[in-house]
Write an enzyme that holds these catalytic residues in place. Structure first.
Site, PDB file in Angstrom:
ATOM      1  N   ARG A  87       8.645  -8.978  -2.139  1.00 57.78           N
ATOM      2  CA  ARG A  87       8.818  -8.422  -3.482  1.00 57.78           C
ATOM      3  C   ARG A  87      10.116  -7.628  -3.526  1.00 57.78           C
ATOM      4  O   ARG A  87      10.477  -6.958  -2.570  1.00 57.78           O
ATOM      5  CB  ARG A  87       7.662  -7.479  -3.815  1.00 57.78           C
ATOM      6  CG  ARG A  87       6.413  -8.136  -4.318  1.00 57.78           C
ATOM      7  CD  ARG A  87       5.407  -7.096  -4.793  1.00 57.78           C
ATOM      8  NE  ARG A  87       5.007  -6.166  -3.759  1.00 57.78           N
ATOM      9  CZ  ARG A  87       5.422  -4.917  -3.661  1.00 57.78           C
ATOM     10  NH1 ARG A  87       6.277  -4.417  -4.542  1.00 57.78           N
ATOM     11  NH2 ARG A  87       5.011  -4.130  -2.686  1.00 57.78           N
ATOM     12  N   TYR A 236       9.153 -16.521  -4.018  1.00 59.19           N
ATOM     13  CA  TYR A 236       8.280 -15.900  -3.032  1.00 59.19           C
ATOM     14  C   TYR A 236       7.199 -15.009  -3.632  1.00 59.19           C
ATOM     15  O   TYR A 236       7.484 -14.137  -4.452  1.00 59.19           O
ATOM     16  CB  TYR A 236       9.112 -15.052  -2.052  1.00 59.19           C
ATOM     17  CG  TYR A 236       8.307 -14.639  -0.848  1.00 59.19           C
ATOM     18  CD1 TYR A 236       8.221 -15.461   0.260  1.00 59.19           C
ATOM     19  CD2 TYR A 236       7.582 -13.456  -0.854  1.00 59.19           C
ATOM     20  CE1 TYR A 236       7.454 -15.109   1.354  1.00 59.19           C
ATOM     21  CE2 TYR A 236       6.806 -13.093   0.231  1.00 59.19           C
ATOM     22  CZ  TYR A 236       6.746 -13.920   1.339  1.00 59.19           C
ATOM     23  OH  TYR A 236       5.970 -13.570   2.413  1.00 59.19           O
ATOM     24  N   GLY A 238       4.745 -12.240  -4.717  1.00 59.44           N
ATOM     25  CA  GLY A 238       4.556 -11.485  -5.953  1.00 59.44           C
ATOM     26  C   GLY A 238       5.670 -11.663  -6.965  1.00 59.44           C
ATOM     27  O   GLY A 238       5.506 -11.316  -8.138  1.00 59.44           O
ATOM     28  N   LYS A 245       0.705  -9.396  -8.698  1.00 63.89           N
ATOM     29  CA  LYS A 245       1.036  -8.014  -9.075  1.00 63.89           C
ATOM     30  C   LYS A 245       1.526  -7.923 -10.525  1.00 63.89           C
ATOM     31  O   LYS A 245       1.243  -6.955 -11.223  1.00 63.89           O
ATOM     32  CB  LYS A 245       2.109  -7.451  -8.145  1.00 63.89           C
ATOM     33  CG  LYS A 245       1.822  -7.592  -6.659  1.00 63.89           C
ATOM     34  CD  LYS A 245       0.634  -6.792  -6.201  1.00 63.89           C
ATOM     35  CE  LYS A 245       0.584  -6.728  -4.681  1.00 63.89           C
ATOM     36  NZ  LYS A 245      -0.650  -6.155  -4.159  1.00 63.89           N
ATOM     37  N   HIS A 265      -4.859  -1.135  -7.872  1.00 67.53           N
ATOM     38  CA  HIS A 265      -4.479  -1.727  -6.579  1.00 67.53           C
ATOM     39  C   HIS A 265      -5.540  -1.319  -5.559  1.00 67.53           C
ATOM     40  O   HIS A 265      -5.306  -0.474  -4.701  1.00 67.53           O
ATOM     41  CB  HIS A 265      -3.085  -1.200  -6.211  1.00 67.53           C
ATOM     42  CG  HIS A 265      -2.473  -1.862  -5.029  1.00 67.53           C
ATOM     43  ND1 HIS A 265      -1.603  -1.201  -4.181  1.00 67.53           N
ATOM     44  CD2 HIS A 265      -2.569  -3.118  -4.541  1.00 67.53           C
ATOM     45  CE1 HIS A 265      -1.195  -2.025  -3.237  1.00 67.53           C
ATOM     46  NE2 HIS A 265      -1.780  -3.193  -3.423  1.00 67.53           N
ATOM     47  N   SER A 287       0.561  -0.110   1.389  1.00 66.95           N
ATOM     48  CA  SER A 287       0.689  -1.206   2.338  1.00 66.95           C
ATOM     49  C   SER A 287       0.606  -0.684   3.774  1.00 66.95           C
ATOM     50  O   SER A 287       0.975   0.456   4.059  1.00 66.95           O
ATOM     51  CB  SER A 287       2.017  -1.933   2.134  1.00 66.95           C
ATOM     52  OG  SER A 287       3.093  -1.064   2.382  1.00 66.95           O
ATOM     53  N   CYS A 289      -1.951   0.141   5.531  1.00 65.81           N
ATOM     54  CA  CYS A 289      -2.937   1.199   5.780  1.00 65.81           C
ATOM     55  C   CYS A 289      -4.349   0.640   5.949  1.00 65.81           C
ATOM     56  O   CYS A 289      -5.324   1.380   5.885  1.00 65.81           O
ATOM     57  CB  CYS A 289      -2.905   2.232   4.661  1.00 65.81           C
ATOM     58  SG  CYS A 289      -1.403   3.210   4.622  1.00 65.81           S
ATOM     59  N   ASN A 293      -8.401  -4.986   6.289  1.00 66.87           N
ATOM     60  CA  ASN A 293      -9.318  -4.718   7.407  1.00 66.87           C
ATOM     61  C   ASN A 293     -10.578  -3.986   6.946  1.00 66.87           C
ATOM     62  O   ASN A 293     -11.678  -4.267   7.412  1.00 66.87           O
ATOM     63  CB  ASN A 293      -8.616  -3.892   8.492  1.00 66.87           C
ATOM     64  CG  ASN A 293      -7.527  -4.672   9.197  1.00 66.87           C
ATOM     65  OD1 ASN A 293      -7.467  -5.898   9.100  1.00 66.87           O
ATOM     66  ND2 ASN A 293      -6.651  -3.979   9.902  1.00 66.87           N
ATOM     67  N   ASP A 312      -7.539  -6.565  -2.670  1.00 71.70           N
ATOM     68  CA  ASP A 312      -6.246  -6.105  -3.170  1.00 71.70           C
ATOM     69  C   ASP A 312      -6.279  -5.494  -4.567  1.00 71.70           C
ATOM     70  O   ASP A 312      -5.602  -4.516  -4.825  1.00 71.70           O
ATOM     71  CB  ASP A 312      -5.244  -7.270  -3.161  1.00 71.70           C
ATOM     72  CG  ASP A 312      -3.807  -6.799  -3.312  1.00 71.70           C
ATOM     73  OD1 ASP A 312      -3.438  -5.781  -2.703  1.00 71.70           O
ATOM     74  OD2 ASP A 312      -3.042  -7.454  -4.044  1.00 71.70           O
ATOM     75  N   ARG A 406       2.997 -14.235   5.438  1.00 71.89           N
ATOM     76  CA  ARG A 406       1.734 -14.203   4.687  1.00 71.89           C
ATOM     77  C   ARG A 406       0.830 -15.391   4.976  1.00 71.89           C
ATOM     78  O   ARG A 406       1.289 -16.461   5.365  1.00 71.89           O
ATOM     79  CB  ARG A 406       2.046 -14.225   3.185  1.00 71.89           C
ATOM     80  CG  ARG A 406       2.854 -13.041   2.683  1.00 71.89           C
ATOM     81  CD  ARG A 406       1.986 -11.829   2.454  1.00 71.89           C
ATOM     82  NE  ARG A 406       2.752 -10.647   2.105  1.00 71.89           N
ATOM     83  CZ  ARG A 406       2.213  -9.592   1.505  1.00 71.89           C
ATOM     84  NH1 ARG A 406       0.926  -9.587   1.186  1.00 71.89           N
ATOM     85  NH2 ARG A 406       2.950  -8.530   1.227  1.00 71.89           N
ATOM     86  N   ARG A 437      -1.446   6.732   5.386  1.00 69.52           N
ATOM     87  CA  ARG A 437      -1.131   6.829   6.816  1.00 69.52           C
ATOM     88  C   ARG A 437      -0.488   8.190   7.052  1.00 69.52           C
ATOM     89  O   ARG A 437       0.686   8.389   6.769  1.00 69.52           O
ATOM     90  CB  ARG A 437      -0.184   5.677   7.183  1.00 69.52           C
ATOM     91  CG  ARG A 437       0.166   5.567   8.649  1.00 69.52           C
ATOM     92  CD  ARG A 437       1.084   4.382   8.892  1.00 69.52           C
ATOM     93  NE  ARG A 437       0.359   3.136   8.971  1.00 69.52           N
ATOM     94  CZ  ARG A 437      -0.110   2.581  10.086  1.00 69.52           C
ATOM     95  NH1 ARG A 437       0.086   3.184  11.245  1.00 69.52           N
ATOM     96  NH2 ARG A 437      -0.766   1.448  10.049  1.00 69.52           N
ATOM     97  N   ASN A 534     -14.964   2.679  11.324  1.00 72.91           N
ATOM     98  CA  ASN A 534     -14.834   3.310  10.010  1.00 72.91           C
ATOM     99  C   ASN A 534     -16.144   3.265   9.227  1.00 72.91           C
ATOM    100  O   ASN A 534     -16.309   3.987   8.239  1.00 72.91           O
ATOM    101  CB  ASN A 534     -13.699   2.660   9.211  1.00 72.91           C
ATOM    102  CG  ASN A 534     -12.341   2.953   9.817  1.00 72.91           C
ATOM    103  OD1 ASN A 534     -12.180   3.926  10.551  1.00 72.91           O
ATOM    104  ND2 ASN A 534     -11.350   2.119   9.533  1.00 72.91           N
TER     105      ASN A 534
END
Length: 633
Positions: A87, A236, A238, A245, A265, A287, A289, A293, A312, A406, A437, A534
């Site tokens: 992006r 490419y 986004g 987005k 988001h 991003s 963070c 996962n 997302d 990606r 983070r 977590n």
């Protein structure tokens, strides 16, 4: 020979597939106007069928834009021009009559960090420089797509016109696309999306990696008043998959403001405790963070189950009973490959072994993929080719896969996809989680005192920058609501809109939490193991929602009590005192940084309620020495 488009008569483009007469008058006008502008050789109205998809992929392979990965089922590798890999925020704009509709006016008149504005006059000039004749020699594909399940009251429809078959193949994964959407659209409203790679045929210069793009002229523009998105020069992610987005966040956040809902988001997950009770939570992280996962978490606590609704984007709206209901408007995952492994995210690894388009990852000589952090030993004799299409070894000093490489894969293939992920009414959200983070100072988890405080927590979000080229070192960046690159309108108005959710009749407002998986010890690395562990934090949130455990008031919000986190079976020692320590000097610096950001960037548009929450935090920090001692006692 396919029929000639009626509006263009004898010198117009061929109609490769579809029938213009079946389109609504508004959609037909949109197509014909842009055919006249872009002058494609042919027009193809996408039906979304398997047959069409196979033909598009075969065409891309023939053109050398993608390569079949023989190790997997229907998986493909694309390598882009190295100038078209991510992006491009500097070339992404919102077009409104007044600049303040798009961004607050920074104190002192500097450049806003909260978005880029372009005037309608500048935009018209930019269009005139780029689009006339830009699709000569190419096919214009008409992609009708639904963001969200087709026919859901929470969904919205768009139509993207593009000259990139790569975009067609990717949009089929990332959205619901084709005939069913045209039927649902009827004569209704739709978001108009126009995209061109900006390389009319014959080419003026050779392509790199057979990847058409025009980086010097790249522009991604959003015109919210017209419900329009225009993208030029990039093929490419986004920049070209305009449902992602561009529509799902920038245009949708503006629509959401007008219609009284939220476009965010955020991941969405379903979590079920050992007693069989289930709750849904949404989470906003910048991003790198751990969003994907967390969305696909494998719990380490026995009896817990996590299922994925989306990784997302969340669209959330109150129902008649006051529940905030969410859908994932996407149909696929467009995930960052590096760092994804069987250890960090086994469910993602299981999802991507079929029907997946990989972009800018490494390639193994036995027909597979490779990236940094994959943690898989290569069989003897297997060699690697980098994303630059050159032989690669680890001694080369550069990564095999691009850091922003990606995978584009269907969400329905995820082993833990939630049974309600396509529910038309959405799933009820009981918690919203913010996070970043933060290597120091910020505790593992805390809960906001109330909704207004929670909005402040989202507004004050900061996170360590990842290795993006424009940032020097790992500085702490402001990323409010993890939306900084994606706001569709003035951030101050966005905060007011979030605050207004509390005024919804009968609203059952979700609880708001903040997490930080990334706090470090000065000597021993990360203080918290993260990943599957977590679930121990989510378990505490679950019990807080049900009022089964008390929160300990602190400077930042409610913390877990000393024995509130379930640490049974945890591998290794965890220093809870370090994980939850609150340092007065650190939090005074945090107050000062946030105040400066609000003052300079949001300025006159900062809502009074958010300014007041900052003052309350300042007062609590001043009292902090005594409070911290009480907490220790």
């Amino acid at each position: 020979m396919p029929p000639v488009m009626q509006s263009q008569k004898h010198n117009g483009p061929r109609l490769q597939q579809g029938d213009l007469s079946f389109l609504s008058p508004a959609l037909r006008e949109f197509v014909e106007t842009n055919v006249a502008l872009c002058q494609p050789e042919s027009v193809h109205i996408c039906d979304g069928s398997d047959q069409e998809n196979r033909a598009i992929l075969a065409q891309l392979e023939k053109q050398g834009m993608i390569k079949k990965l023989t190790k997997y089922e229907n998986c493909w590798l694309a390598r882009t021009d190295p100038q078209d890999v991510a992006r491009i925020e500097s070339k992404t704009v919102i077009v409104t009559r007044n600049q303040r509709e798009t961004v607050p006016t920074p104190l002192g008149g500097g450049v806003s960090q909260l978005g880029r504005w372009m005037s309608p006059e500048e935009f018209d000039k930019a269009m005139a420089q780029r689009f006339p004749g830009c699709m000569k020699g190419r096919t214009m594909y008409v992609i009708p797509f639904s963001m969200g399940p087709v026919g859901s009251p929470l969904s919205k429809i768009g139509v993207e016109l593009t000259d990139s078959p790569y975009v067609v193949a990717s949009m089929r994964v990332m959205t619901r696309m084709g005939k069913s959407v045209l039927s649902a659209l009827g004569n209704g409203e739709f978001v108009r999306c126009l995209h061109s790679v900006g390389c009319p045929l014959p080419l003026k210069k050779p392509l790199v990696n057979n990847w058409p793009c025009n980086p010097e002229q790249t522009l991604i523009a959003h015109i919210p008043d017209r419900r329009q998105i225009v993208s030029f020069g990039s093929g490419y992610g986004g920049n070209s998959l305009l449902g992602k987005k561009c529509f799902a966040l920038r245009i949708a956040s503006r629509i959401a403001k007008e219609e009284g809902w939220l476009a965010e988001h955020m991941l969405i997950l379903g979590i079920t405790n050992p007693a069989g009770e289930k709750k849904y939570m949404a989470a906003a992280f910048p991003s790198a963070c751990g969003k994907t996962n967390l969305a696909m978490l494998c719990p380490t606590l026995p009896g817990w189950k996590v299922e994925c609704v989306g990784d997302d984007i969340a669209w959330m709206k109150f129902d008649n009973q006051g529940n905030l209901r969410a859908i994932n408007p996407e149909n696929g995952f467009f995930g960052v490959a590096p760092g994804t492994s069987v250890k960090t995210n086994p469910n993602a690894m299981a999802t991507i072994v079929k029907n997946t388009i990989f972009t800018n990852v490494g390639e193994t000589s036995d027909g597979g993929v490779y990236w940094e952090g994959m943690d898989q030993e290569l069989p003897e004799g297997v060699t690697l080719t980098s994303w630059k299409n050159k032989p690669w070894t680890s001694e080369m000093g550069e990564p095999c896969a691009h850091p922003n490489s990606r995978f584009c894969t269907p969400a329905g293939q995820c082993p833990i996809i939630d049974p309600q992920w396509e529910s038309p009414e959405g799933v009820p959200i009981e918690a919203i989680i913010f996070g970043g983070r933060r290597p120091e100072g910020v505790p593992l988890v805390y809960e906001a005192f109330d909704w207004q405080h929670g909005v402040f927590v989202g507004a004050a979000m900061r996170s360590e920058a990842t290795a993006a080229a424009e940032h020097k070192g790992k500085v702490i960046m402001h990323d409010p609501f993890a939306m900084r690159p994606f706001f569709g309108y003035n951030f101050g108005q966005y905060l007011s809109h979030w605050l207004s959710m509390a005024d919804h009749p009968g609203a059952k407002l979700p609880r708001i939490f903040h997490v930080n998986w990334f706090r470090k010890s000065p000597t021993a690395g990360f203080l918290w193991p993260g990943f599957g562990d977590n679930i121990r934090v989510l378990d505490w949130m679950f019990r807080r929602i049900d009022c089964e455990t008390k929160g300990v008031p602190s400077v930042v919000g409610f913390l877990p009590g000393r024995d509130a986190l379930d640490l049974q079976g945890l591998q290794g020692e965890v220093n809870l005192d370090e994980l939850f320590a609150l340092d007065q000097e650190f939090w005074q610096r945090e107050v000062d940084e946030v105040r400066e950001y609000f003052t300079t960037q949001v300025n006159a548009d900062l809502p009074d309620e958010v300014a007041w929450q900052l003052e309350l935090l300042q007062q609590r920090v001043k009292q902090m020495g005594r409070e911290t001692k009480l907490l220790k006692d």
